[in-house]
Design a protein around this motif. Structure first.
Motif, PDB file in Angstrom:
ATOM      1  N   ILE A  27       8.269 -15.289  14.428  1.00 18.52           N
ATOM      2  CA  ILE A  27       8.686 -15.089  15.819  1.00 18.52           C
ATOM      3  C   ILE A  27       7.538 -14.495  16.624  1.00 18.52           C
ATOM      4  CG2 ILE A  27      10.218 -13.779  17.334  1.00 18.52           C
ATOM      5  CD1 ILE A  27      12.374 -14.015  15.156  1.00 18.52           C
ATOM      6  N   VAL A  30       4.673 -17.078  17.338  1.00 19.31           N
ATOM      7  CA  VAL A  30       4.959 -17.948  18.485  1.00 19.31           C
ATOM      8  C   VAL A  30       4.840 -17.150  19.783  1.00 19.31           C
ATOM      9  CG1 VAL A  30       6.773 -19.294  19.625  1.00 19.31           C
ATOM     10  CG2 VAL A  30       6.403 -19.526  17.172  1.00 19.31           C
ATOM     11  N   TYR A  31       5.381 -15.940  19.785  1.00 20.54           N
ATOM     12  CA  TYR A  31       5.314 -15.091  20.972  1.00 20.54           C
ATOM     13  C   TYR A  31       3.854 -14.828  21.374  1.00 20.54           C
ATOM     14  CZ  TYR A  31       5.689 -11.011  23.976  1.00 20.54           C
ATOM     15  OH  TYR A  31       5.556 -10.144  25.022  1.00 20.54           O
ATOM     16  N   ILE A  68      16.071 -15.918  20.853  1.00 21.76           N
ATOM     17  CA  ILE A  68      16.082 -16.345  19.455  1.00 21.76           C
ATOM     18  C   ILE A  68      17.147 -15.500  18.788  1.00 21.76           C
ATOM     19  CG2 ILE A  68      14.733 -16.554  17.342  1.00 21.76           C
ATOM     20  CD1 ILE A  68      12.234 -16.538  19.318  1.00 21.76           C
ATOM     21  N   TYR A  81      20.128 -19.368  12.540  1.00 22.59           N
ATOM     22  CA  TYR A  81      19.120 -19.176  13.583  1.00 22.59           C
ATOM     23  C   TYR A  81      19.349 -20.159  14.724  1.00 22.59           C
ATOM     24  CZ  TYR A  81      16.836 -16.775   9.745  1.00 22.59           C
ATOM     25  OH  TYR A  81      16.563 -15.941   8.711  1.00 22.59           O
ATOM     26  N   VAL A  83      17.759 -21.116  18.962  1.00 24.33           N
ATOM     27  CA  VAL A  83      16.970 -20.851  20.157  1.00 24.33           C
ATOM     28  C   VAL A  83      17.844 -21.255  21.333  1.00 24.33           C
ATOM     29  CG1 VAL A  83      14.925 -21.458  21.482  1.00 24.33           C
ATOM     30  CG2 VAL A  83      14.761 -21.199  19.024  1.00 24.33           C
ATOM     31  N   ARG A  98      11.446 -21.261  10.900  1.00 26.61           N
ATOM     32  CA  ARG A  98      10.240 -21.944  11.380  1.00 26.61           C
ATOM     33  C   ARG A  98      10.582 -23.296  11.999  1.00 26.61           C
ATOM     34  NH1 ARG A  98       5.693 -19.205   9.517  1.00 26.61           N
ATOM     35  NH2 ARG A  98       6.142 -17.811   7.797  1.00 26.61           N
ATOM     36  N   LEU A 101      12.046 -22.640  15.435  1.00 26.17           N
ATOM     37  CA  LEU A 101      11.027 -22.224  16.394  1.00 26.17           C
ATOM     38  C   LEU A 101      10.115 -23.371  16.828  1.00 26.17           C
ATOM     39  CD1 LEU A 101       9.983 -18.764  14.924  1.00 26.17           C
ATOM     40  CD2 LEU A 101      11.400 -19.208  16.927  1.00 26.17           C
TER      41      LEU A 101
END
Length: 113
Positions: A27, A30-31, A68, A81, A83, A98, A101
């Motif tokens: 996370i 990606v951020y 997320i 999970y 998004v 993953r 994301l």
């Protein structure tokens, strides 16, 4: 002096859902890419009773651009999970963080003239 019975010890139980260190690494990767690209500036983490949320903000005082979410109760169904977009639409849901994301990674790729 009054004689009172002692208060029984109640062990601390934290029933909140939270992200594990191994979940935070992808996370934050990606951020970090979006921060480096100048798209995102802030984030917030919420650990609630049934869901953990990592919210991403374009600016500090705005509504989150993406959330997320981790919902362990859905791990045997649709996947724990997800998004979620700004409008509340689930962009991707699954069992592998993953893979979920990856929907954000596609938004980072731009055509360069």
């Amino acid at each position: 002096m009054t004689d009172q019975s002692p208060i029984p010890f109640k062990p601390y139980r934290d029933d909140r859902v939270s992200f594990h260190r191994t979940e935070m690494a992808p996370i934050l990767t990606v951020y970090g890419r979006f921060v480096a690209a100048g798209e995102w500036r802030d984030y917030g983490i919420s650990a609630l009773r049934d869901v953990a949320v990592f919210s991403v903000f374009r600016r500090t005082a705005e509504n989150p651009v993406y959330r997320i979410e981790k919902r362990p109760k859905l791990r045997l169904k649709q996947g724990q999970y997800a998004v979620v977009g700004m409008d509340g639409q689930v962009l991707k849901r699954g069992h592998d963080l993953r893979q979920v994301l990856s929907v954000l990674e596609r938004k980072l790729i731009r055509i360069v003239d």
